[in-house]
Design an enzyme around this catalytic site. Structure first.
Site, PDB file in Angstrom:
ATOM      1  N   PHE A  39     -49.984  85.788 -49.094  1.00  0.00           N
ATOM      2  CA  PHE A  39     -49.677  87.178 -49.445  1.00  0.00           C
ATOM      3  C   PHE A  39     -49.235  87.337 -50.895  1.00  0.00           C
ATOM      4  O   PHE A  39     -49.306  88.416 -51.457  1.00  0.00           O
ATOM      5  CB  PHE A  39     -48.585  87.742 -48.513  1.00  0.00           C
ATOM      6  CG  PHE A  39     -47.183  87.342 -48.909  1.00  0.00           C
ATOM      7  CD1 PHE A  39     -46.489  88.059 -49.878  1.00  0.00           C
ATOM      8  CD2 PHE A  39     -46.554  86.236 -48.345  1.00  0.00           C
ATOM      9  CE1 PHE A  39     -45.206  87.677 -50.270  1.00  0.00           C
ATOM     10  CE2 PHE A  39     -45.285  85.848 -48.727  1.00  0.00           C
ATOM     11  CZ  PHE A  39     -44.614  86.576 -49.696  1.00  0.00           C
ATOM     12  N   LYS A  74     -60.689  85.126 -46.544  1.00  0.00           N
ATOM     13  CA  LYS A  74     -59.823  85.604 -45.453  1.00  0.00           C
ATOM     14  C   LYS A  74     -58.452  85.822 -46.090  1.00  0.00           C
ATOM     15  O   LYS A  74     -57.668  84.882 -46.242  1.00  0.00           O
ATOM     16  CB  LYS A  74     -59.765  84.545 -44.344  1.00  0.00           C
ATOM     17  CG  LYS A  74     -59.383  85.048 -42.962  1.00  0.00           C
ATOM     18  CD  LYS A  74     -58.053  85.734 -42.869  1.00  0.00           C
ATOM     19  CE  LYS A  74     -56.871  84.819 -42.923  1.00  0.00           C
ATOM     20  NZ  LYS A  74     -55.574  85.566 -42.975  1.00  0.00           N
ATOM     21  N   GLU A 104     -53.028  88.825 -44.053  1.00  0.00           N
ATOM     22  CA  GLU A 104     -53.061  90.085 -43.284  1.00  0.00           C
ATOM     23  C   GLU A 104     -51.907  91.012 -43.687  1.00  0.00           C
ATOM     24  O   GLU A 104     -51.818  92.135 -43.238  1.00  0.00           O
ATOM     25  CB  GLU A 104     -53.058  89.803 -41.775  1.00  0.00           C
ATOM     26  CG  GLU A 104     -51.849  89.065 -41.228  1.00  0.00           C
ATOM     27  CD  GLU A 104     -51.940  87.534 -41.366  1.00  0.00           C
ATOM     28  OE1 GLU A 104     -52.423  87.042 -42.404  1.00  0.00           O
ATOM     29  OE2 GLU A 104     -51.474  86.845 -40.436  1.00  0.00           O
ATOM     30  N   ARG A 105     -51.004  90.499 -44.560  1.00  0.00           N
ATOM     31  CA  ARG A 105     -49.865  91.344 -44.964  1.00  0.00           C
ATOM     32  C   ARG A 105     -50.228  92.268 -46.120  1.00  0.00           C
ATOM     33  O   ARG A 105     -49.655  93.349 -46.245  1.00  0.00           O
ATOM     34  CB  ARG A 105     -48.675  90.457 -45.333  1.00  0.00           C
ATOM     35  CG  ARG A 105     -48.132  89.753 -44.095  1.00  0.00           C
ATOM     36  CD  ARG A 105     -46.938  88.914 -44.428  1.00  0.00           C
ATOM     37  NE  ARG A 105     -47.226  87.507 -44.160  1.00  0.00           N
ATOM     38  CZ  ARG A 105     -46.426  86.512 -44.503  1.00  0.00           C
ATOM     39  NH1 ARG A 105     -45.318  86.769 -45.137  1.00  0.00           N
ATOM     40  NH2 ARG A 105     -46.737  85.275 -44.223  1.00  0.00           N
ATOM     41  N   SER A 111     -48.297  78.242 -46.865  1.00  0.00           N
ATOM     42  CA  SER A 111     -47.137  77.378 -46.639  1.00  0.00           C
ATOM     43  C   SER A 111     -47.601  75.980 -46.194  1.00  0.00           C
ATOM     44  O   SER A 111     -48.718  75.812 -45.692  1.00  0.00           O
ATOM     45  CB  SER A 111     -46.213  78.021 -45.604  1.00  0.00           C
ATOM     46  OG  SER A 111     -46.964  78.392 -44.469  1.00  0.00           O
ATOM     47  N   CYS A 145     -45.035  80.704 -55.968  1.00  0.00           N
ATOM     48  CA  CYS A 145     -44.989  79.259 -55.716  1.00  0.00           C
ATOM     49  C   CYS A 145     -44.592  78.506 -56.974  1.00  0.00           C
ATOM     50  O   CYS A 145     -44.303  77.323 -56.930  1.00  0.00           O
ATOM     51  CB  CYS A 145     -46.320  78.760 -55.193  1.00  0.00           C
ATOM     52  SG  CYS A 145     -47.581  78.892 -56.431  1.00  0.00           S
ATOM     53  N   GLU A 153     -38.104  75.590 -48.601  1.00  0.00           N
ATOM     54  CA  GLU A 153     -38.475  76.684 -49.499  1.00  0.00           C
ATOM     55  C   GLU A 153     -37.875  77.985 -48.964  1.00  0.00           C
ATOM     56  O   GLU A 153     -38.037  78.301 -47.776  1.00  0.00           O
ATOM     57  CB  GLU A 153     -40.003  76.781 -49.519  1.00  0.00           C
ATOM     58  CG  GLU A 153     -40.539  77.860 -50.418  1.00  0.00           C
ATOM     59  CD  GLU A 153     -42.069  77.922 -50.388  1.00  0.00           C
ATOM     60  OE1 GLU A 153     -42.672  77.787 -49.299  1.00  0.00           O
ATOM     61  OE2 GLU A 153     -42.660  78.127 -51.460  1.00  0.00           O
TER      62      GLU A 153
HETATM   63  P1  NAD Z   1     -48.741  81.507 -44.855  1.00  0.00           P
HETATM   64  O1  NAD Z   1     -48.894  80.035 -44.711  1.00  0.00           O
HETATM   65  O2  NAD Z   1     -47.934  82.245 -43.868  1.00  0.00           O
HETATM   66  O3  NAD Z   1     -50.192  82.205 -44.816  1.00  0.00           O
HETATM   67  C1  NAD Z   1     -51.260  81.747 -45.606  1.00  0.00           C
HETATM   68  C2  NAD Z   1     -52.567  82.037 -44.866  1.00  0.00           C
HETATM   69  O4  NAD Z   1     -52.577  81.319 -43.639  1.00  0.00           O
HETATM   70  C3  NAD Z   1     -52.757  83.505 -44.515  1.00  0.00           C
HETATM   71  O5  NAD Z   1     -54.086  83.888 -44.805  1.00  0.00           O
HETATM   72  C4  NAD Z   1     -52.456  83.558 -43.037  1.00  0.00           C
HETATM   73  O6  NAD Z   1     -53.220  84.528 -42.355  1.00  0.00           O
HETATM   74  C5  NAD Z   1     -52.844  82.176 -42.551  1.00  0.00           C
HETATM   75  N1  NAD Z   1     -52.040  81.743 -41.400  1.00  0.00           N
HETATM   76  C6  NAD Z   1     -50.788  82.162 -41.084  1.00  0.00           C
HETATM   77  N2  NAD Z   1     -50.365  81.521 -39.968  1.00  0.00           N
HETATM   78  C7  NAD Z   1     -51.368  80.700 -39.583  1.00  0.00           C
HETATM   79  C8  NAD Z   1     -51.521  79.774 -38.507  1.00  0.00           C
HETATM   80  N3  NAD Z   1     -50.548  79.564 -37.603  1.00  0.00           N
HETATM   81  N4  NAD Z   1     -52.663  79.094 -38.425  1.00  0.00           N
HETATM   82  C9  NAD Z   1     -53.645  79.268 -39.328  1.00  0.00           C
HETATM   83  N5  NAD Z   1     -53.556  80.135 -40.358  1.00  0.00           N
HETATM   84  C10 NAD Z   1     -52.427  80.843 -40.499  1.00  0.00           C
HETATM   85  O7  NAD Z   1     -48.231  81.750 -46.338  1.00  0.00           O
HETATM   86  P2  NAD Z   1     -47.710  83.119 -46.972  1.00  0.00           P
HETATM   87  O8  NAD Z   1     -46.365  83.425 -46.418  1.00  0.00           O
HETATM   88  O9  NAD Z   1     -48.769  84.151 -46.918  1.00  0.00           O
HETATM   89  O10 NAD Z   1     -47.566  82.690 -48.500  1.00  0.00           O
HETATM   90  C11 NAD Z   1     -46.426  82.087 -49.041  1.00  0.00           C
HETATM   91  C12 NAD Z   1     -46.565  80.582 -49.088  1.00  0.00           C
HETATM   92  O11 NAD Z   1     -47.672  80.219 -49.906  1.00  0.00           O
HETATM   93  C13 NAD Z   1     -45.357  79.920 -49.735  1.00  0.00           C
HETATM   94  O12 NAD Z   1     -45.074  78.745 -49.021  1.00  0.00           O
HETATM   95  C14 NAD Z   1     -45.840  79.590 -51.132  1.00  0.00           C
HETATM   96  O13 NAD Z   1     -45.176  78.538 -51.771  1.00  0.00           O
HETATM   97  C15 NAD Z   1     -47.256  79.241 -50.851  1.00  0.00           C
HETATM   98  N6  NAD Z   1     -48.063  79.329 -52.047  1.00  0.00           N
HETATM   99  C16 NAD Z   1     -48.485  78.161 -52.604  1.00  0.00           C
HETATM  100  C17 NAD Z   1     -49.238  78.186 -53.763  1.00  0.00           C
HETATM  101  C18 NAD Z   1     -49.738  76.919 -54.366  1.00  0.00           C
HETATM  102  O14 NAD Z   1     -50.651  76.966 -55.176  1.00  0.00           O
HETATM  103  N7  NAD Z   1     -49.194  75.773 -54.031  1.00  0.00           N
HETATM  104  C19 NAD Z   1     -49.573  79.414 -54.363  1.00  0.00           C
HETATM  105  C20 NAD Z   1     -49.111  80.587 -53.771  1.00  0.00           C
HETATM  106  C21 NAD Z   1     -48.362  80.532 -52.605  1.00  0.00           C
END
Ligand code: NAD
Length: 499
Positions: free
Chosen positions: A148, A172, A175-176, A225, A280, A382
């Site tokens: 998101f 994809k 969804e937020r 994450s 991040c 985190e």
């Molecule tokens: P998230 O892991 O909740 O979601 C990321 C994606 O995974 C979304 O598209 C979501 O729909 C999908 N998803 C959610 N739950 C799932 C499940 N159980 N099974 C499969 N797919 C699922 O992450 P977020 O809260 O949207 O984003 C924040 C996180 O992203 C933080 O941990 C941040 O550090 C990380 N991030 C990392 C980088 C990097 O380059 N390392 C960059 C930006 C953000």
């Protein structure tokens, strides 16, 4: 209520097995619903991608680059609309939203040079009469699953390179805040890309699993994450795909006793609290070296943090806006409470913050916690909010060890005037991206982005040449042509002439 649909084969597709709420973080209400889908919708997107991709791959790279150029211009022309749409779903202030779009555009700009980048390698006479050359060919269909927190930049990191090298791409989004990627796909079509080359499907775990298992998708890039990144890496790999999966972070800023503390405070406040800490590459941990440095830093940090203005995302004076959802606000406040229970000293407590006129918005006040120690769970994990933890280190070696031993290894920064200390730190620290007097060391688009340890699974970074590698397969040809009687009149090789 507005419904956010998939974008398939050049048009809107509202098919949904379920609907998800998209909130207005400034006010707390539901502002739209997003179609959540799975296998059947993905199958349609894959069919459209399969129909379009071979011709796109066969188009010469210069023509594909021209589409990238036009897309860049269209995004620039629509910058304000995109920034406002992004900000309304994410909650980051407009200036940060513009930055989100711009950092993605930097990758599009890199992709405009793709003809140069795709030139292969060639060795003449690797053996008697034998030449060897290599070419980079697209994977076919790639997919990106995005978080998101950068709804414009991260999709562009991925598709900017993936489509320029000749793939079809399916995003994809989170969804937020799913609207901006749809708008980007519309603009890409307007820029002259064929239908089916850039598509958007919405969903949650059900759609992610469908992508990971789909036999026609050859490569998946994930950012989110760490637990989910690890899951995506394993499941996609088991299905035979190429996978890169970027995860969470807990970046440290080491402050040496000789650092310019006024500059450090300015940098830290932006890096820890900007975008409500939902980056991040934020700096949520500061490691002053020596108690004297820690005390001087703390004294300067307090007024700077107290001066921060938290406001709605369209408030041009606000330093940062609300966090993305009520659930995330609750999680951040839970970590603040946990850190205090674990023995951290709550110097500034941002819990229970409300903004007049926006009492239901998802706001968290800036928080400063001192005397945090490495054994605390709130340090290990985190928090992803406007929370800065101070972990005091006795000396340089201890300060170097903290980020090096942490489970995450995305970014790190050192602030010092001592070139030797900086050089030593950069060489020895066990982290993927390092800043020297640079608080958020996000590499420019023609370098590559990627962390170490639990911040990234897989072996290729995002964008730059690493992105080109990830989204292409290398093919190497070894050739030997039999002597057809060169020089003999009958077989003489004739240089073709025009006309
Ligand atoms: P998230 O892991 O909740 O979601 C990321 C994606 O995974 C979304 O598209 C979501 O729909 C999908 N998803 C959610 N739950 C799932 C499940 N159980 N099974 C499969 N797919 C699922 O992450 P977020 O809260 O949207 O984003 C924040 C996180 O992203 C933080 O941990 C941040 O550090 C990380 N991030 C990392 C980088 C990097 O380059 N390392 C960059 C930006 C953000």
């Amino acid at each position: 209520m507005r419904q956010i649909d998939h974008f398939i084969a050049g048009g809107s597709d509202g098919t949904a097995s379920r609907l998800g709420d998209v909130f207005d973080p400034n006010n707390g209400g539901v502002q739209a619903q997003v179609a959540l889908a799975g296998q059947a919708v993905l199958d349609r997107a894959v069919a459209a991608a399969q129909a379009a991709q071979p011709e796109w791959a066969a188009t010469n790279p210069q023509r594909r680059a021209r589409v990238m150029f036009r897309f860049k211009e269209l995004v620039e022309a629509n910058m304000e609309e995109l920034a406002h749409l992004l900000s309304s779903e994410h909650g980051k202030v407009i200036a940060d939203a513009r930055g989100d779009v711009q950092r993605g555009l930097d990758v599009i700009e890199f992709a405009c040079g793709i003809p140069h980048v795709l030139k292969g390698e060639y060795t003449q006479s690797a053996g008697p009469g034998i030449d060897v050359y290599s070419m980079r060919q697209p994977i076919g269909i790639g997919a990106g699953i995005t978080p998101f927190n950068f709804p414009a930049m991260i999709p562009m990191w991925m598709f900017g390179v993936a489509v320029a090298v000749g793939n079809a791409f399916i995003i994809k989004p989170s969804e937020r805040d799913p609207s901006v990627p749809v708008r980007l796909a519309e603009l890409f079509l307007e820029a002259g890309a064929p239908e089916g080359i850039l598509q958007v499907v919405h969903g949650d775990k059900e759609m992610v699993d469908a992508i990971l298992d789909h036999p026609a998708i050859g490569a998946v890039s994930f950012v989110g994450s760490s637990d989910i990144a690890h899951y995506v890496y394993n499941r996609g790999g088991a299905a035979g795909k190429r996978v890169q999966a970027m995860g969470g972070a807990k970046n440290h800023g080491v402050i040496m006793p000789d650092a310019d503390l006024d500059q450090v405070v300015t940098d830290l406040v932006g890096a820890a609290f900007g975008s409500a800490g939902e980056r991040c590459m934020a700096l949520p941990v500061v490691v002053p070296v020596g108690d004297d440095t820690a005390n001087r830093l703390r004294e300067k940090l307090i007024p700077a943090i107290e001066a921060l203005r938290v406001g709605i995302s369209t408030d041009a004076e606000a330093h940062y806006g609300p966090v993305v959802t009520a659930a995330h606000k609750e999680k951040i406040e839970g970590w603040i409470a946990k850190c205090a229970e674990e023995g951290g000293e709550l110097v500034i407590d941002g819990r229970g913050f409300t903004l007049q006129g926006h009492e239901d918005g998802f706001f968290v006040g800036p928080t400063l916690i001192d005397h945090v120690t490495p054994d605390m769970e709130s340090y290990h994990n985190e928090i992803f909010g406007p929370v800065l933890q101070i972990v005091r280190a006795a000396d340089f070696e201890e300060a170097l060890t903290l980020p090096s031993k942490h489970q995450y290894g995305n970014g790190v920064a050192i602030f010092t005037r001592n070139g030797h200390a900086a050089r030593e730190f950069a060489a020895r620290v066990n982290v993927g991206m390092v800043g020297i007097n640079v608080p958020i060391p996000v590499p420019v688009a023609y370098h590559t982005f990627g962390g170490w340890k639990r911040s990234a699974f897989g072996d290729t970074n995002q964008h730059g040449m690493e992105g080109v590698k990830f989204w292409t397969k290398i093919k190497t040809v070894t050739q030997r042509w039999p002597d057809g009687g060169v020089g003999a009149a009958a077989n003489a090789f004739v240089i073709p002439t025009m006309g």
